[in-house]
Design an enzyme around this catalytic site. Structure first.
Site, PDB file in Angstrom:
ATOM      1  N   THR A  99       0.898  -1.045   0.073  1.00  0.00           N
ATOM      2  CA  THR A  99      -0.083  -0.093   0.043  1.00  0.00           C
ATOM      3  C   THR A  99       0.884   1.194  -0.095  1.00  0.00           C
ATOM      4  O   THR A  99       1.993   1.277   0.731  1.00  0.00           O
ATOM      5  CB  THR A  99      -0.729  -0.019   1.322  1.00  0.00           C
ATOM      6  OG1 THR A  99      -1.762  -1.102   1.139  1.00  0.00           O
ATOM      7  CG2 THR A  99      -1.698   1.325   1.515  1.00  0.00           C
ATOM      8  N   THR A 126      -0.915   1.937   6.478  1.00  0.00           N
ATOM      9  CA  THR A 126      -0.733   0.578   5.619  1.00  0.00           C
ATOM     10  C   THR A 126      -0.519  -0.484   6.780  1.00  0.00           C
ATOM     11  O   THR A 126      -0.169  -0.353   7.973  1.00  0.00           O
ATOM     12  CB  THR A 126       0.631   0.799   5.008  1.00  0.00           C
ATOM     13  OG1 THR A 126       0.939  -0.423   4.357  1.00  0.00           O
ATOM     14  CG2 THR A 126       1.803   1.262   5.857  1.00  0.00           C
ATOM     15  N   ASP A 150      -2.542  -4.375   8.283  1.00  0.00           N
ATOM     16  CA  ASP A 150      -3.745  -5.138   8.195  1.00  0.00           C
ATOM     17  C   ASP A 150      -5.062  -4.282   8.399  1.00  0.00           C
ATOM     18  O   ASP A 150      -5.338  -3.570   9.377  1.00  0.00           O
ATOM     19  CB  ASP A 150      -3.566  -6.012   9.706  1.00  0.00           C
ATOM     20  CG  ASP A 150      -2.414  -7.088   9.403  1.00  0.00           C
ATOM     21  OD1 ASP A 150      -2.646  -7.488   8.488  1.00  0.00           O
ATOM     22  OD2 ASP A 150      -1.845  -7.228  10.299  1.00  0.00           O
TER      23      ASP A 150
END
Length: 321
Positions: A173, A224, A226
Site C-alpha cells: 500500500t 498501511t 492489516d
C-alpha cells in the site's frame, strides 16, 4: 525512530510503500520507488506550492511501479482480479475524496481527487463511480486485466495453495503526506488490498480517519498494514488527536498506538505522518516498511525498523526506475 524536528515553515513530503515483510531481493526496488516518489512529490510542491498536487504526483509514481501494491502491481482478489481503493484529504478545508473497488484504472488516486473536487460527495463506489470517472474523462484500460503482474499472480497462487488465511505479506500500500511553507497539509493513500480477498472487500485505505487523515491544525497521516484491524480503531485520526490532547510529539504517540492496536486486536501496521509544525514521523511494528521523505536538498529513507539513511536529493541513483 528518532526524527529531527523541522523548521516551522519548511516544506516536506513523506511517502511510504507499505508495511509487511519484504524479501531481501525486493528491498532495493522498494527503496528506489519511494525515494523517487518523495523527490517527484517534493519537486511538485516546490514548483507550485500545492500540497494536493504534490501528494497526488508522489502516489502516481508508486501506482505505476510494479514493486508496490497499488495501481500496476496491486494484489489480486480471490478471482484473480485487481480491485483498488484510494483516498485523499485536504487539511486546509478537510475536503475528502474516496473510492473503492475500482478496476482497470492505473491511477486511482487521481480519481479520488476528482471525487473530492467535482463529485459533490466524499465517497463513490460501483457503477456510480464508473460513470463519474467516464464523465470526467478517465480512461479504463482495454482489454481488462493489464494491471495484473506476475508477482501478484504468484502471490495469489501461493495463497490458494496455503491455508488461505488473510495476511499482509510484504504490504505495498502506498501513501504520501505533505506540508507547504504556509502550513497547508494534504494526505493520500492508495492500495490494491490484500491477496485473496473476497470480491468487494474494503479495507482502511479509503476510510477517512482510518487510512488517511489531514487537518492543518493537527497534521496528516497515511496508514498501511492489516486494514481490517486498522479500520476498527480509526488509527489515522487517533494518532493526531492523541498527540494534540496529550501535548506530546507525534512519533512516540504513533509508536504506542500501533503497539496498543496489535496487543488488543492483533496484526501489524505502519504509518508516515507530518504534524502541524512540519515534524515528520515514521512508525511501524511490521518487520519492514519502505519510506522516504525530502526536506530541502536532503532525502531520508529506509525499510527496516532502525533504518535511517540520508542522501543528497541530487543523487542520480534515486532516479533509477
Amino acid at each position: 525512530m528518532k526524527i529531527k524536528p523541522a523548521n516551522a515553515a519548511e516544506p516536506v513530503l513523506i511517502v511510504h510503500g507499505g508495511a509487511g515483510t519484504i524479501s531481501e531481493d525486493r528491498i532495493p526496488g522498494k527503496l528506489r520507488g519511494v525515494t523517487l516518489a518523495a523527490q517527484v512529490g517534493y519537486q511538485t510542491l516546490a514548483r507550485n506550492g500545492s500540497v494536493l498536487e504534490a501528494v497526488e504526483q508522489a502516489i502516481r509514481i508508486m501506482e505505476a511501479d510494479r514493486f508496490f501494491n497499488a495501481g500496476y502491481g496491486s494484489a489480486l482478489n480471490v478471482e484473480g482480479d485487481v480491485e483498488m481503493d484510494a483516498s485523499i484529504m485536504d487539511g486546509a478545508t478537510r475536503a475528502t475524496g474516496s473510492l473503492s473497488g475500482v478496476r482497470d484504472l492505473l491511477h486511482p488516486i487521481s480519481l479520488a481527487r476528482e471525487i473530492m473536487e467535482h463529485s459533490g460527495h466524499n465517497f463513490l463506489i460501483g457503477e456510480g463511480l464508473h460513470r463519474f470517472a467516464v464523465e470526467r474523462g478517465f480512461r479504463y484500460l482495454e482489454p481488462p486485466g493489464q494491471l495484473v503482474t506476475q508477482y501478484a499472480q504468484d502471490a495469489l497462487d501461493d495463497w490458494k495453495a496455503s491455508d488461505q488465511r488473510y495476511r499482509s505479506g510484504e504490504g505495498g500500500t502506498v501513501g504520501a503526506v505533505a506540508i507547504d511553507a504556509n502550513g497547508n497539509i494534504a494526505a493520500a493513500t492508495s492500495t490494491g488490498g490484500v491477496t485473496g480477498k473476497r470480491v468487494g472487500r474494503v479495507g482502511d485505505t479509503p476510510i477517512i480517519g482510518s487510512g488517511t487523515y489531514a487537518d492543518n491544525r493537527l497534521g496528516g497521516v497515511s496508514l498501511t498494514g492489516d486494514g481490517d484491524i486498522i479500520m476498527k480503531v480509526c488509527l489515522a485520526f487517533d494518532v493526531l488527536r492523541t498527540a494534540e490532547l496529550t501535548g506530546r510529539e507525534i512519533q512516540p504517540v504513533a509508536d504506542e498506538l500501533l503497539d496498543a492496536m496489535s496487543a488488543s486486536l492483533g496484526g501489524t501496521a505502519g504509518l508516515v505522518a507530518v504534524d502541524g509544525a512540519g515534524n515528520v514521523a515514521v512508525a511501524h511494528n511490521s518487520l519492514h516498511m519502505s519510506w522516504a521523505y525530502q526536506r530541502g536538498d536532503t532525502v531520508a529513507y529506509g525499510a527496516s525498523k532502525d533504518d535511517f539513511f540520508i542522501q543528497p536529493a541530487s543523487d542520480a541513483a534515486f532516479f533509477q526506475p
